[in-house]
Write an enzyme that holds these catalytic residues in place. Sequence first.
Site, PDB file in Angstrom:
ATOM      1  N   GLU A 115     -17.225   0.643   3.927  1.00  0.00           N
ATOM      2  CA  GLU A 115     -16.443  -0.423   3.298  1.00  0.00           C
ATOM      3  C   GLU A 115     -17.377  -1.518   2.758  1.00  0.00           C
ATOM      4  O   GLU A 115     -17.180  -2.025   1.651  1.00  0.00           O
ATOM      5  CB  GLU A 115     -15.427  -0.978   4.308  1.00  0.00           C
ATOM      6  CG  GLU A 115     -14.668  -2.221   3.890  1.00  0.00           C
ATOM      7  CD  GLU A 115     -13.884  -2.091   2.598  1.00  0.00           C
ATOM      8  OE1 GLU A 115     -13.731  -0.970   2.081  1.00  0.00           O
ATOM      9  OE2 GLU A 115     -13.448  -3.134   2.074  1.00  0.00           O
ATOM     10  N   TRP A 159      -5.529  -1.198 -19.723  1.00  0.00           N
ATOM     11  CA  TRP A 159      -6.731  -0.678 -19.069  1.00  0.00           C
ATOM     12  C   TRP A 159      -6.931   0.712 -19.656  1.00  0.00           C
ATOM     13  O   TRP A 159      -6.121   1.611 -19.430  1.00  0.00           O
ATOM     14  CB  TRP A 159      -6.503  -0.618 -17.564  1.00  0.00           C
ATOM     15  CG  TRP A 159      -7.715  -0.297 -16.748  1.00  0.00           C
ATOM     16  CD1 TRP A 159      -8.677  -1.166 -16.324  1.00  0.00           C
ATOM     17  CD2 TRP A 159      -8.084   0.985 -16.227  1.00  0.00           C
ATOM     18  NE1 TRP A 159      -9.616  -0.499 -15.568  1.00  0.00           N
ATOM     19  CE2 TRP A 159      -9.277   0.820 -15.500  1.00  0.00           C
ATOM     20  CE3 TRP A 159      -7.532   2.264 -16.309  1.00  0.00           C
ATOM     21  CZ2 TRP A 159      -9.932   1.870 -14.852  1.00  0.00           C
ATOM     22  CZ3 TRP A 159      -8.177   3.316 -15.665  1.00  0.00           C
ATOM     23  CH2 TRP A 159      -9.354   3.102 -14.947  1.00  0.00           C
ATOM     24  N   ASN A 164       2.715   1.571 -19.506  1.00  0.00           N
ATOM     25  CA  ASN A 164       1.749   1.826 -18.425  1.00  0.00           C
ATOM     26  C   ASN A 164       1.919   3.277 -18.018  1.00  0.00           C
ATOM     27  O   ASN A 164       3.050   3.764 -17.945  1.00  0.00           O
ATOM     28  CB  ASN A 164       2.041   0.968 -17.187  1.00  0.00           C
ATOM     29  CG  ASN A 164       1.816  -0.505 -17.441  1.00  0.00           C
ATOM     30  OD1 ASN A 164       1.303  -0.893 -18.482  1.00  0.00           O
ATOM     31  ND2 ASN A 164       2.197  -1.326 -16.470  1.00  0.00           N
ATOM     32  N   GLY A 165       0.829   3.950 -17.695  1.00  0.00           N
ATOM     33  CA  GLY A 165       0.924   5.342 -17.257  1.00  0.00           C
ATOM     34  C   GLY A 165       0.217   6.262 -18.229  1.00  0.00           C
ATOM     35  O   GLY A 165      -0.563   5.816 -19.078  1.00  0.00           O
ATOM     36  N   LYS A 193      -6.657  -3.488 -10.040  1.00  0.00           N
ATOM     37  CA  LYS A 193      -6.148  -3.766  -8.701  1.00  0.00           C
ATOM     38  C   LYS A 193      -5.306  -2.611  -8.172  1.00  0.00           C
ATOM     39  O   LYS A 193      -5.376  -2.263  -7.007  1.00  0.00           O
ATOM     40  CB  LYS A 193      -5.327  -5.060  -8.723  1.00  0.00           C
ATOM     41  CG  LYS A 193      -4.764  -5.460  -7.368  1.00  0.00           C
ATOM     42  CD  LYS A 193      -5.878  -5.777  -6.380  1.00  0.00           C
ATOM     43  CE  LYS A 193      -5.378  -6.068  -4.987  1.00  0.00           C
ATOM     44  NZ  LYS A 193      -6.478  -5.963  -4.002  1.00  0.00           N
ATOM     45  N   CYS A 252      -2.911  -1.434 -16.199  1.00  0.00           N
ATOM     46  CA  CYS A 252      -2.130  -2.100 -17.245  1.00  0.00           C
ATOM     47  C   CYS A 252      -1.022  -2.969 -16.649  1.00  0.00           C
ATOM     48  O   CYS A 252      -0.550  -2.720 -15.546  1.00  0.00           O
ATOM     49  CB  CYS A 252      -1.466  -1.054 -18.126  1.00  0.00           C
ATOM     50  SG  CYS A 252      -2.581   0.186 -18.764  1.00  0.00           S
ATOM     51  N   HIS A 288     -32.128  13.629   7.107  1.00  0.00           N
ATOM     52  CA  HIS A 288     -31.810  14.908   6.464  1.00  0.00           C
ATOM     53  C   HIS A 288     -31.839  14.784   4.948  1.00  0.00           C
ATOM     54  O   HIS A 288     -31.301  15.627   4.242  1.00  0.00           O
ATOM     55  CB  HIS A 288     -30.454  15.415   6.958  1.00  0.00           C
ATOM     56  CG  HIS A 288     -30.442  15.670   8.425  1.00  0.00           C
ATOM     57  ND1 HIS A 288     -31.037  16.778   8.987  1.00  0.00           N
ATOM     58  CD2 HIS A 288     -29.992  14.933   9.468  1.00  0.00           C
ATOM     59  CE1 HIS A 288     -30.919  16.726  10.306  1.00  0.00           C
ATOM     60  NE2 HIS A 288     -30.291  15.605  10.619  1.00  0.00           N
ATOM     61  N   ARG A 342      -5.078  -7.622 -12.157  1.00  0.00           N
ATOM     62  CA  ARG A 342      -4.974  -6.176 -11.998  1.00  0.00           C
ATOM     63  C   ARG A 342      -6.072  -5.426 -12.731  1.00  0.00           C
ATOM     64  O   ARG A 342      -6.259  -4.239 -12.503  1.00  0.00           O
ATOM     65  CB  ARG A 342      -3.612  -5.697 -12.512  1.00  0.00           C
ATOM     66  CG  ARG A 342      -2.440  -6.266 -11.733  1.00  0.00           C
ATOM     67  CD  ARG A 342      -1.146  -5.979 -12.430  1.00  0.00           C
ATOM     68  NE  ARG A 342      -0.874  -4.552 -12.467  1.00  0.00           N
ATOM     69  CZ  ARG A 342      -0.138  -3.908 -11.581  1.00  0.00           C
ATOM     70  NH1 ARG A 342       0.409  -4.572 -10.595  1.00  0.00           N
ATOM     71  NH2 ARG A 342       0.060  -2.620 -11.665  1.00  0.00           N
ATOM     72  N   GLU A 400     -18.516  -2.905  -5.985  1.00  0.00           N
ATOM     73  CA  GLU A 400     -17.397  -3.364  -6.804  1.00  0.00           C
ATOM     74  C   GLU A 400     -17.648  -4.705  -7.475  1.00  0.00           C
ATOM     75  O   GLU A 400     -17.327  -4.876  -8.643  1.00  0.00           O
ATOM     76  CB  GLU A 400     -16.141  -3.530  -5.926  1.00  0.00           C
ATOM     77  CG  GLU A 400     -15.452  -2.261  -5.573  1.00  0.00           C
ATOM     78  CD  GLU A 400     -14.108  -2.545  -4.913  1.00  0.00           C
ATOM     79  OE1 GLU A 400     -14.100  -3.058  -3.787  1.00  0.00           O
ATOM     80  OE2 GLU A 400     -13.078  -2.267  -5.527  1.00  0.00           O
ATOM     81  N   LYS A 409     -17.716  -2.725  -1.244  1.00  0.00           N
ATOM     82  CA  LYS A 409     -17.543  -4.117  -1.723  1.00  0.00           C
ATOM     83  C   LYS A 409     -18.733  -4.540  -2.584  1.00  0.00           C
ATOM     84  O   LYS A 409     -18.563  -5.184  -3.612  1.00  0.00           O
ATOM     85  CB  LYS A 409     -17.423  -5.104  -0.551  1.00  0.00           C
ATOM     86  CG  LYS A 409     -16.119  -5.241   0.168  1.00  0.00           C
ATOM     87  CD  LYS A 409     -14.938  -5.655  -0.630  1.00  0.00           C
ATOM     88  CE  LYS A 409     -14.215  -4.467  -1.187  1.00  0.00           C
ATOM     89  NZ  LYS A 409     -13.128  -3.927  -0.437  1.00  0.00           N
TER      90      LYS A 409
HETATM   91  O1  M6R Z   1      -3.381  -0.230  -3.449  1.00  0.00           O
HETATM   92  P1  M6R Z   1      -4.179   0.752  -2.653  1.00  0.00           P
HETATM   93  O2  M6R Z   1      -4.492   0.263  -1.286  1.00  0.00           O
HETATM   94  O3  M6R Z   1      -3.554   2.123  -2.617  1.00  0.00           O
HETATM   95  O4  M6R Z   1      -5.549   0.876  -3.429  1.00  0.00           O
HETATM   96  C1  M6R Z   1      -6.523   1.795  -3.021  1.00  0.00           C
HETATM   97  C2  M6R Z   1      -7.830   1.519  -3.721  1.00  0.00           C
HETATM   98  O5  M6R Z   1      -7.683   1.614  -5.105  1.00  0.00           O
HETATM   99  C3  M6R Z   1      -8.373   0.132  -3.376  1.00  0.00           C
HETATM  100  O6  M6R Z   1      -8.532  -0.040  -2.005  1.00  0.00           O
HETATM  101  C4  M6R Z   1      -9.734  -0.106  -4.059  1.00  0.00           C
HETATM  102  O7  M6R Z   1     -10.695   0.751  -3.545  1.00  0.00           O
HETATM  103  C5  M6R Z   1     -10.124  -1.571  -3.938  1.00  0.00           C
HETATM  104  N1  M6R Z   1     -10.599  -2.047  -5.191  1.00  0.00           N
HETATM  105  C6  M6R Z   1     -11.154  -1.799  -2.896  1.00  0.00           C
HETATM  106  O8  M6R Z   1     -11.646  -3.095  -2.867  1.00  0.00           O
END
Ligand code: M6R
Length: 613
Positions: free
Chosen positions: A486, A75, A101-102, A608, A2, A509, A28, A493, A490
């Site tokens: 990683e 959100w 937010n929260g 974000k 949010c 396995h 975000r 996502e 990506k």
């Molecule tokens: O702001 P942060 O680095 O703590 O965020 C951690 C994860 O939420 C963040 O890396 C998330 O996995 C990204 N969307 C990855 O691309």
Amino acid sequence: MCGIVGYVGQKNNSVPVLISGLESLEYRGYDSAGVAVLSNGAIGIRKTKGKVEKLRDLLLEQPISGKVGIGHTRWATHGVPSDENAHPHFSNDDKIAVVHNGIIENYQELKDELQKKGYVFHSDTDTETVAHLIDDYYKQGGDLLEAVRLTLQAIEGSYALGVLCADHPDQLIAARKESPLIVGIGENENFIASDIPAILNYTKNAYILEDKELALVKADGIKIYDIDGNEVSHEVYTYKWDVEAAQKNGYEHFMLKEIYEQPKVVMDNLSKRFSADGKHIELDGIKLGKAELENIDQIYIVACGTAYYAGLVGKYLLERMVRIPVNSEVASEFRYKDPLIDEHTLVIVISQSGETADTLSALKLSKAKGARVLGIVNAVGSSIAREADDVLYTLAGFEIAVASTKAFSAQVIAMYLITLHIAQELDMLPEKDFLEIKEAMLRLPSQISDILTKAVPAIRKFVNKYISSKNVFYIGRGLDYVVGMEGSLKLKEIAYLHSEPYAAGELKHGPIALIEKATLVVGVVTQEALFDKTKSNIKEVKARGAKVLAIAMKGNDGIEEVADDVIYIPRTHWMLTSILANVPQQLFAYYMALGLGEDIDKPRNLAKSVTVE
Ligand code: M6R
């Protein structure tokens, strides 16, 4: 997650300020948006499910205006994305409007009590409880600030709040606990925002509210109070980021822009990190000398998502080079497992935003157990940066795209620097080896540029070839396995492709059962000591019909015997391959998502900065 923006000032209409602020927070991640403004003693509210663009259209059809206003991007946590659940929420007589937010953890019991008193709820959100509760206290005492303060004492959980009241046309009230909120300082106008981009067009100066503080914001002044009602003073914080940093500068997406910023980011993170004689690492502000390090018998690295994978790179390096046991944990697990940590533990938390709820809680838990906490953080002045014992800033600049790219590279560089620093302090790294690694590190920026210049045509070709893949596996060993994690994240996502990373040796396995004709396997094969082993694993998946796209280091041409396609990264020291091997993965995910027509900078369901559990 949010976003909040608020305005009080001389402008006749705060709506354009609110809308431009909300647009700056779009990155975000959110599913609905709304604004509330105050005019002639009445609050006007417009809100809708969907993008800020839709809110803009709604405001054209049903305009409202007012000098004081609050805006929100939601959100969903409590209740589906819908017009009713969108913020702002308001009291039954429309006198009080709230954005939040929260998460209010005790909202159900508060809601039950309020309903008994006759309050009618129009949404499924926890936030609406806050609007009614403020209203209830306000009706009892007639003092708005006091009503907000009493509300804060009654609610449990996390919050950043913006509050408007029809009886107070010259002010708004803000409050925070475990969810970021700043009060922007202008000339005859002031702002509130959950993140600086929302108000960067108007000011770079702000007060960063601390937990359980509330601010009374008027055009000509700002007063900040603690939860007991005592006035507190704060220093003005001046943000160094400029508006330009939050723009695409000709790139089609922020993600692509940020991928291309990596040579500079890596250079920024390396310059000034070596002593004048070039023989040592210098991490300003970090007091981890020999004496402190000799007191440490284990290290925990705790983070979420991409930051967690950067931490895993650190685990592999630290254990190998410093011979101290390193546990790497995702923060959401760490915080609830009663971790075995004490004053002999160094906990390294990593976060781009510095506001990730689980990572922040892990940090607090570690400190409560006596551990020393080192934060690797990108956002200056963020909660994690302020709570950690020591902070190493990652100097990646604004990262706007939800899919983290340049922040990962900066975090990995931070892990390299910390590993080298600890190894030197503990006399475990001969000078000759240090100098060799340093030289290799300083070549990284130009090597990344090289990949960005040369690999793109090949990657686009592979994307065309593999665009119809439905399942993708990333395999590798050691540091290559971590890089694959990683890469796989990506792809999930932004391209929404099912993809899984596996330790190459673990395939047989179980997961190899899923390999069938034309399954795409990305093999990361940059660790020369493990080259033959991973090559054998690639042969195994090939034998079952998989198509293999390999990422290898120049000189290891033998990979062409087994892979269908190969992307080469420039030669480097074994400990530095992760950062280079990840760049083609970023580009592959980006161009796959582009080819599939996905909304790359605003991927579905993602935020974000994850400021709730
Ligand atoms: O702001 P942060 O680095 O703590 O965020 C951690 C994860 O939420 C963040 O890396 C998330 O996995 C990204 N969307 C990855 O691309």
